[in-house]
Enzyme design. Structure first.
Site, short mmCIF file in Angstrom:
data_model
loop_
_atom_site.label_atom_id
_atom_site.label_comp_id
_atom_site.label_asym_id
_atom_site.label_seq_id
_atom_site.Cartn_x
_atom_site.Cartn_y
_atom_site.Cartn_z
N GLU A 128 10.08 -8.33 -3.46
CA GLU A 128 10.87 -6.91 -3.19
C GLU A 128 10.48 -6.88 -1.79
O GLU A 128 9.06 -6.47 -1.64
CB GLU A 128 10.36 -5.90 -4.07
CG GLU A 128 11.28 -4.77 -4.37
CD GLU A 128 11.04 -3.84 -3.52
OE1 GLU A 128 11.52 -3.97 -2.14
OE2 GLU A 128 10.04 -2.86 -3.56
N TRP A 153 0.93 -1.28 0.04
CA TRP A 153 0.00 -0.05 -0.12
C TRP A 153 0.83 1.41 -0.03
O TRP A 153 0.18 2.40 -0.10
CB TRP A 153 -0.94 -0.08 1.34
CG TRP A 153 -0.22 -0.58 2.53
CD1 TRP A 153 -0.19 -1.94 3.09
CD2 TRP A 153 0.85 0.10 3.26
NE1 TRP A 153 0.37 -2.22 4.04
CE2 TRP A 153 1.22 -0.91 4.22
CE3 TRP A 153 1.24 1.47 3.47
CZ2 TRP A 153 2.02 -0.67 5.10
CZ3 TRP A 153 2.21 1.62 4.40
CH2 TRP A 153 2.65 0.64 5.12
N ASN A 154 2.16 1.04 0.13
CA ASN A 154 3.01 2.30 0.34
C ASN A 154 3.28 3.22 -0.92
O ASN A 154 3.19 4.38 -1.10
CB ASN A 154 4.13 2.20 0.94
CG ASN A 154 5.07 1.08 0.21
OD1 ASN A 154 4.49 -0.02 -0.36
ND2 ASN A 154 6.54 1.21 0.48
N GLU A 183 12.71 -3.56 10.26
CA GLU A 183 12.42 -2.32 9.54
C GLU A 183 11.45 -1.47 10.35
O GLU A 183 10.26 -2.03 10.39
CB GLU A 183 12.05 -2.79 8.22
CG GLU A 183 11.76 -1.66 7.21
CD GLU A 183 11.12 -2.08 5.98
OE1 GLU A 183 10.48 -3.18 5.93
OE2 GLU A 183 11.41 -1.53 5.00
N CYS A 227 10.41 1.27 1.18
CA CYS A 227 11.30 0.10 1.55
C CYS A 227 12.91 0.64 1.50
O CYS A 227 13.89 0.16 2.17
CB CYS A 227 11.23 -1.07 0.53
SG CYS A 227 10.90 -0.42 -1.02
N GLU A 251 13.38 -5.36 -10.14
CA GLU A 251 12.23 -4.88 -10.96
C GLU A 251 12.83 -3.62 -11.62
O GLU A 251 13.73 -3.14 -11.28
CB GLU A 251 11.17 -4.25 -9.78
CG GLU A 251 10.40 -5.54 -9.34
CD GLU A 251 9.14 -5.47 -8.49
OE1 GLU A 251 9.35 -4.16 -7.82
OE2 GLU A 251 8.17 -6.01 -8.97
P1 NAD Z 1 2.25 -7.10 5.35
O1 NAD Z 1 3.31 -7.88 4.66
O2 NAD Z 1 1.44 -7.97 6.14
O3 NAD Z 1 1.51 -6.53 4.28
C1 NAD Z 1 2.12 -5.90 3.02
C2 NAD Z 1 1.51 -6.03 1.84
O4 NAD Z 1 0.98 -7.54 1.46
C3 NAD Z 1 -0.07 -5.74 2.04
O5 NAD Z 1 -0.77 -5.05 1.03
C4 NAD Z 1 -1.06 -7.15 2.28
O6 NAD Z 1 -2.29 -6.98 1.72
C5 NAD Z 1 -0.23 -8.12 1.39
N1 NAD Z 1 -0.21 -9.28 2.12
C6 NAD Z 1 -0.04 -9.46 3.36
N2 NAD Z 1 -0.16 -10.70 3.63
C7 NAD Z 1 -0.36 -11.55 2.36
C8 NAD Z 1 -0.52 -12.84 1.95
N3 NAD Z 1 -0.48 -13.94 2.64
N4 NAD Z 1 -0.59 -13.03 0.60
C9 NAD Z 1 -0.35 -11.95 -0.30
N5 NAD Z 1 -0.34 -10.70 0.15
C10 NAD Z 1 -0.46 -10.49 1.55
O7 NAD Z 1 2.88 -5.89 6.18
P2 NAD Z 1 1.93 -4.47 6.60
O8 NAD Z 1 1.63 -4.62 8.10
O9 NAD Z 1 0.84 -4.05 5.59
O10 NAD Z 1 2.97 -3.64 6.26
C11 NAD Z 1 4.13 -3.35 7.29
C12 NAD Z 1 5.84 -4.29 6.74
O11 NAD Z 1 5.60 -4.39 5.35
C13 NAD Z 1 6.55 -3.03 6.75
O12 NAD Z 1 7.02 -3.25 8.11
C14 NAD Z 1 7.45 -3.36 5.61
O13 NAD Z 1 8.45 -4.17 6.22
C15 NAD Z 1 6.90 -4.18 4.85
N6 NAD Z 1 6.48 -3.57 3.49
C16 NAD Z 1 7.57 -3.47 2.69
C17 NAD Z 1 7.32 -2.75 1.30
C18 NAD Z 1 8.23 -2.72 0.14
O14 NAD Z 1 8.09 -1.96 -0.67
N7 NAD Z 1 9.19 -3.69 0.06
C19 NAD Z 1 5.84 -2.23 1.04
C20 NAD Z 1 5.08 -2.24 2.12
C21 NAD Z 1 5.34 -2.71 3.17
#
Ligand code: NAD
Length: 480
Positions: A251, A152-153, A382, A285, A459
């Site tokens: 990623e 979502w970021n 992070e 990230c 990517e």
């Molecule tokens: P999260 O991993 O739970 O969610 C991140 C995304 O993944 C969300 O859009 C969510 O809908 C999706 N997701 C979650 N579980 C999933 C699954 N089993 N299958 C498919 N998609 C799934 O994390 P969060 O609490 O939303 O975000 C916090 C952490 O996520 C941060 O601390 C950061 O480390 C990481 N993050 C990284 C990036 C990046 O660009 N690499 C982007 C957003 C969040």
């Protein structure tokens, strides 16, 4: 533009309702509901995967030049619609309007670059060693229908990286954007369809994330999964893909260090570091997190960082005066507090911020922590929010060792005027991207990806497309 009615795109048509029920998308600036999002159940997910199988046959049969032209047209449509898309992005994600506009325009540039690369998926011709064999050709072919999952970021940038590369390579896609920010992705799916992408080759679903990814990764029509999100979820999806020996790109998070050498111009570094740190409220990230500063410069840097952070203007992203918006979730605000409390409990010093802002919406103060002990969570995990950590160092060896002492390896940065030190840092920092004297490591032309637990594959750049292809060797002998 008003926030749009939300629909899914499955098997060539838009779905305003689906069998998995619905959930509300919330405006993080004030906690108000924006719209109901239909959620796909197993029936629609199976339909989407089957459509991707059919759609790929059609999309793949188009020439690379045709695919390239369609994607360029979509990039132009994104630019024409940038103001509207950016407005919707800010409503659902929270970032300031100017940042949202930049995201949409940069995403159009990414798509255009990928469209160009679609024409350059070259193979190789290898000289046969056996008499009577006429040709050895090494071909690059599209890997197959892709299941893509984005966070979502960056609700436009993250989907476009995956959609653009997959479609440019000739693959079809089922994408699941974050349920928190679906409208931004919906608007770019619309631009791609309006430009002429084969409708069955481009499916967008939302649902219960773990159920959607499990069904799609297991589905026989899907050949590859691509994920952007946390390390924890990335590992789960990677394990699932591995069970089927399916291709997987991820990623994941980062914990970027910044080494500020003794010869750096501190004011000039702060002028770049403060906006880089608090952009998108730190929900980036590749965000700079750990600043290792030469001891002689430390006090000046730490004070300057705290003063600048204190002066940032917080508010709703739609207010043009806002410099930092809300966090995208309420749970992230609570998480920031836990990071800060843990660090302070272990002896860190709080230079500014450190609390939730008492107003509607999900705001956390820009925060600077100093002298954080190595065991504190903020140094191990992070934070993914508006938290900067400043630490003094004595020797460059110490700084490099501290910078590399993490399971993450996405981005790393350094500031120095010494060319030999710049080359040493470029060589020794363990990260997929190293920025020396600036923070601009994420560009359409450059591969973006992490080392260690920060991910697999890249990517963007010419390399980004290759992850959506398979190699095939075709060798032709003289007819017998
Ligand atoms: P999260 O991993 O739970 O969610 C991140 C995304 O993944 C969300 O859009 C969510 O809908 C999706 N997701 C979650 N579980 C999933 C699954 N089993 N299958 C498919 N998609 C799934 O994390 P969060 O609490 O939303 O975000 C916090 C952490 O996520 C941060 O601390 C950061 O480390 C990481 N993050 C990284 C990036 C990046 O660009 N690499 C982007 C957003 C969040």
């Amino acid at each position: 533009m008003r926030y749009p009615t939300l629909e899914l795109h499955i098997a060539g048509r838009w779905w305003p309702k689906a069998s998995g029920g619905e959930r509300y998308v919330i405006n993080p600036a004030d906690g108000s509901p924006l719209a109901a999002l239909p959620l796909a159940g197993p029936d629609e997910l199976n339909l989407a995967a089957e459509a991707a199988r059919r759609g790929m046959r059609v999309w793949r049969a188009a020439s690379a030049l045709e695919r390239s032209q369609v994607l360029r047209r979509a990039a132009d449509l994104m630019r024409e619609r940038a103001a509207d898309i950016a407005h919707v992005l800010t409503l659902e994600q929270g970032k300031p309007g100017a940042e949202a506009q930049r995201e949409v325009r940069l995403s159009a540039d990414i798509l255009e670059f990928q469209a160009e690369e679609a024409k350059r998926l070259y193979g190789r011709s290898v000289a046969p060693r056996v008499p009577g064999v006429l040709t050895h050709s090494v071909l690059r072919q599209p890997v197959g229908p892709v299941a893509a999952f984005t966070a979502w970021n960056f609700p436009v940038n993250l989907p476009i990286r995956k959609l653009g590369s997959a479609l440019a390579a000739g693959c079809s896609v089922v994408i699941k954007p974050a349920e928190e920010t679906p409208a931004s992705c919906m608007l770019i799916v619309r631009a791609l369809l309006d430009a002429g992408v084969e409708p069955e080759a481009l499916n967008m679903v939302c649902g219960v994330p773990a159920d959607v990814s499990a069904l799609l990764i297991d589905h026989p029509a899907i050949a590859k999964a691509s994920f952007t999100g946390s390390v924890a979820v990335g590992k789960q999806l990677g394990e699932r893909a591995a069970r089927h020996v399916k291709r997987f790109t991820a990623e994941l998070g980062g914990h970027a260090p910044v080494i500020v050498c003794a010869d750096a111009d501190i004011d000039a570094v702060l002028a770049l570091a403060v906006p880089a740190k608090f952009r998108n409220a730190g929900q980036v990230c590749a965000s700079p997190i750990r600043f290792y500063v030469a001891r002689a410069q430390f006090a000046r840097f730490a004070d300057g960082m705290a003063q600048a952070a204190r002066g940032l203007r917080l508010g709703p992203g739609l207010d043009p005066a806002t410099q930092m918006g809300p966090l995208t979730h309420e749970r992230r605000v609570e998480e920031m507090q836990r990071f800060v409390d843990d660090a302070l409990g272990q002896g860190a010093r709080l230079l500014c911020g450190g609390h939730r802002v008492e107003r509607r919406g999900w705001f956390f103060e820009p925060t600077v922590l100093a002298d954080v002990p190595a065991d504190a969570r903020a140094l191990r995990d992070e934070p993914f929010g508006p938290i900067a950590i400043v630490q003094p160092y004595d020797t460059l060896d110490d700084a490099i060792a501290a910078a590399n002492a993490t399971r993450y390896g996405l981005a790393a940065y350094a500031f120095t005027r010494d060319l030999a030190v710049a080359h040493r840092l470029g060589d020794e920092l363990e990260a997929g991207m190293v920025g020396i004297n600036h923070f601009g490591v994420s560009q359409p032309e450059l591969p973006f990806g992490g080392w260690k637990e920060s991910g697999i594959g890249q990517e963007m750049g010419a390399e980004g497309l290759l992850h959506y292809t398979e190699l095939k060797t075709v060798t032709v002998g003289a007819p017998t």
